[in-house]
Design a protein around this motif. Structure first.
Motif, mmCIF file in Angstrom:
data_model
loop_
_atom_site.group_PDB
_atom_site.id
_atom_site.type_symbol
_atom_site.label_atom_id
_atom_site.label_comp_id
_atom_site.label_asym_id
_atom_site.label_seq_id
_atom_site.Cartn_x
_atom_site.Cartn_y
_atom_site.Cartn_z
ATOM 1 N N MET A 1 0.832 -1.204 0.000
ATOM 2 C CA MET A 1 0.000 0.000 0.000
ATOM 3 C C MET A 1 0.869 1.258 0.000
ATOM 4 N N GLU A 2 0.423 2.286 -0.694
ATOM 5 C CA GLU A 2 1.235 3.503 -0.775
ATOM 6 C C GLU A 2 1.338 4.191 0.594
ATOM 7 N N LYS A 3 2.424 4.895 0.785
ATOM 8 C CA LYS A 3 2.657 5.588 2.057
ATOM 9 C C LYS A 3 1.729 6.782 2.183
ATOM 10 N N VAL A 4 1.269 7.071 3.403
ATOM 11 C CA VAL A 4 0.419 8.255 3.578
ATOM 12 C C VAL A 4 1.112 9.352 4.364
ATOM 13 N N GLY A 5 2.362 9.179 4.665
ATOM 14 C CA GLY A 5 3.072 10.266 5.340
ATOM 15 C C GLY A 5 3.604 9.878 6.702
ATOM 16 N N LYS A 6 4.438 10.775 7.226
ATOM 17 C CA LYS A 6 5.113 10.542 8.504
ATOM 18 C C LYS A 6 4.414 11.316 9.608
ATOM 19 N N TYR A 7 4.267 10.696 10.767
ATOM 20 C CA TYR A 7 3.660 11.371 11.915
ATOM 21 C C TYR A 7 4.465 11.118 13.175
ATOM 22 N N MET A 8 4.482 12.111 14.048
ATOM 23 C CA MET A 8 5.100 11.957 15.354
ATOM 24 C C MET A 8 4.103 11.196 16.228
ATOM 25 N N PHE A 9 4.497 10.013 16.679
ATOM 26 C CA PHE A 9 3.586 9.129 17.397
ATOM 27 C C PHE A 9 3.646 9.447 18.888
ATOM 28 N N PHE A 10 2.541 9.929 19.433
ATOM 29 C CA PHE A 10 2.520 10.331 20.838
ATOM 30 C C PHE A 10 1.796 9.272 21.665
#
Lengths: 170, 299
Positions: free
Chosen positions: B1-10
């Motif tokens: 599946m295509e990437k949907v972006g990077k997130y800071m995981f809290f």
């Protein structure tokens, strides 16, 4: 409470409401017209006869500062914010109660639970002391290491807080 | 599946302390959906549990986390509605009040950080709906949970106070219901759905908080739901780990399994229960697992 205490007149501080109203979240305190929506919709009030948000607001309006700040019922608010969302006068009831708790805490009235959370925060950066076994188990479960909680820099950022001074003086 | 972006995981404090099953299942599901999670390089509590002691302390603690995410240039994704609400409220308060921002930045300067207000904060429910999208979630489902009847509990801090969170209608929250439907399961309505779980006063007055849990469980049982679905670690502790305390205290039996939404979605994605932390739950979910095992995967 002894009989003497219960019959003793309460001290009124007429400036108190303005003290509360100037804090963020307390601005609308004087708008309350005592309709009771907060108490009737409060989940805690259904299970405890001493906790009544409308009464707390009224006490704050007339200036029963000591009586509120010394009370235990103040700490029963669950901060669900139902009262805040439903108040027809826009009073942020739960935030007023939070302001009152903050004032009580500054005077040193801090329930044991919160002392523990704060002490954990200052030691680890987390409000709970996460056991070593849980931290090791993360590896077995294939979870990444926990982010490092930096307690030293927390202390640096909060050194000027009134709360920090209260704790240091204890 | 295509990437949907990077997130800071809290992650917050409650999940690593007591609710690992939520983290395990969320990581699996988000990975399957192509989300790249970046761990917080440094962390402190969001500040919510200490707000009763000092609002200012809460502002500093949450602003520090926001400033760390800003330094990394990433938006924050949370699993806990409490962390979400607190970070979001602070973000809004500091963005709107220049003098407050300056005051808090004065504290953050001590550790070389600055709050600018350049990142956004989302709870996983909002993230799944707005950033991943229901179509994509539905496409990821290979075992539609048709016929499964579940109740939901969104938790107060996902939407209250409305004025500050601007996410959904706290009197009629829809996000979790929509997400449940995306798995093929059916949500069952019950009495007082938006009632608080009592977690915030557990440890102050357990009798009240357990009475709230009891009332919720009894309404769910009357509605005939086979499980309760949550998206908050604290609500989950109240209904799962504390269910047995309620049963003992009130001499009643409920036996209602409480799953994190990410576990429900993972099952619908065809993931094995042991990879989703279902073995970590206190109320035995075997009936649900048996039901899911019998569904033939759609290929």
């Amino acid at each position: 409470m002894s009989e003497n205490e219960s019959t003793k007149p309460s001290k009124i501080n007429p400036r108190f409401r303005y003290e509360v109203a100037k804090m963020p979240g307390g601005e609308k305190l004087l708008q309350c017209f005592q309709c009771g929506t907060c108490t009737s919709d409060c989940p805690i009030a259904r299970f405890n006869e001493k906790y009544r948000p409308r009464t707390i607001i009224h006490m704050a309006q007339i200036g029963l500062k000591d009586k509120i700040l010394d009370s235990e019922f103040l700490w029963l608010c669950a901060s669900c914010f139902t009262c805040t969302d439903r108040c027809p006068q826009g009073v942020e009831v739960a935030n007023v109660i939070r302001i009152l708790k903050n004032m009580a805490a500054e005077e040193g009235h801090i329930p044991q639970l919160f002392r523990e959370l704060l002490s954990n925060l200052l030691k680890t950066g987390y409000v709970y002391e996460i056991p070593e076994s849980r931290i090791r188990r993360r590896e077995t479960l294939g979870l990444p290491p926990l982010p490092k909680g930096d307690s030293e820099s927390i202390l640096k950022t909060i050194q000027d807080l009134k709360m920090a001074r209260v704790l240091n003086s204890e | 599946m295509e990437k949907v972006g990077k997130y800071m995981f809290f992650l917050g404090c409650t999940i690593p302390y007591r609710v690992t099953s939520y983290e395990i299942s969320a990581r699996k599901v988000l990975q399957r959906l192509g989300v790249d999670l970046v761990e917080m390089p440094e962390f402190n509590c969001c500040g919510l549990p200490l707000e009763p002691l000092s609002h200012e302390l809460t502002l500093i603690l949450s602003a520090r986390n926001l400033a760390v995410a800003e330094r990394e240039g990433l938006d924050i994704l949370t699993l806990c509605p409490g962390c979400f609400g607190t970070l979001k409220k602070t973000n809004k308060a500091l963005r709107e009040d220049k003098s407050l921002k300056e005051e808090i930045n004065g504290c953050l300067k001590e550790v070389g950080l600055e709050f600018k207000g350049s990142v956004n904060v989302k709870h996983i429910s909002q993230f799944l709906i707005e950033d991943i999208g229901l179509d994509r979630i539905k496409k990821s489902v290979i075992k539609p949970l048709r016929g499964l009847r579940v109740a939901e509990h969104s938790g107060c801090h996902l939407s209250r106070p409305r004025k500050y969170l601007e996410f959904e209608d706290p009197e009629n929250p829809k996000a979790l219901k929509t997400l449940i439907e995306a798995t093929g399961a059916k949500y069952v309505e019950y009495m007082d759905e938006t009632e608080c779980c009592g977690a915030t006063i557990a440890g102050i007055d357990d009798k009240i908080s357990l009475s709230l849990v009891r009332e919720k469980l009894s309404h769910i049982k009357s509605a005939g739901a086979e499980a309760l679905i949550t998206m908050c670690p604290s609500c989950h502790i109240m209904y799962d780990a504390n269910q047995i305390r309620v049963e003992r205290m009130f001499k009643e039996t409920y036996g209602i399994p409480v799953l994190h939404y990410t576990q429900l979605l993972g099952l619908a994605m065809g993931m094995p229960p042991e990879e989703l932390g279902l073995d970590e739950l206190r109320v035995n979910p075997s009936k649900i697992m048996k039901y899911v095992m019998e569904i033939k995967p759609r290929l």
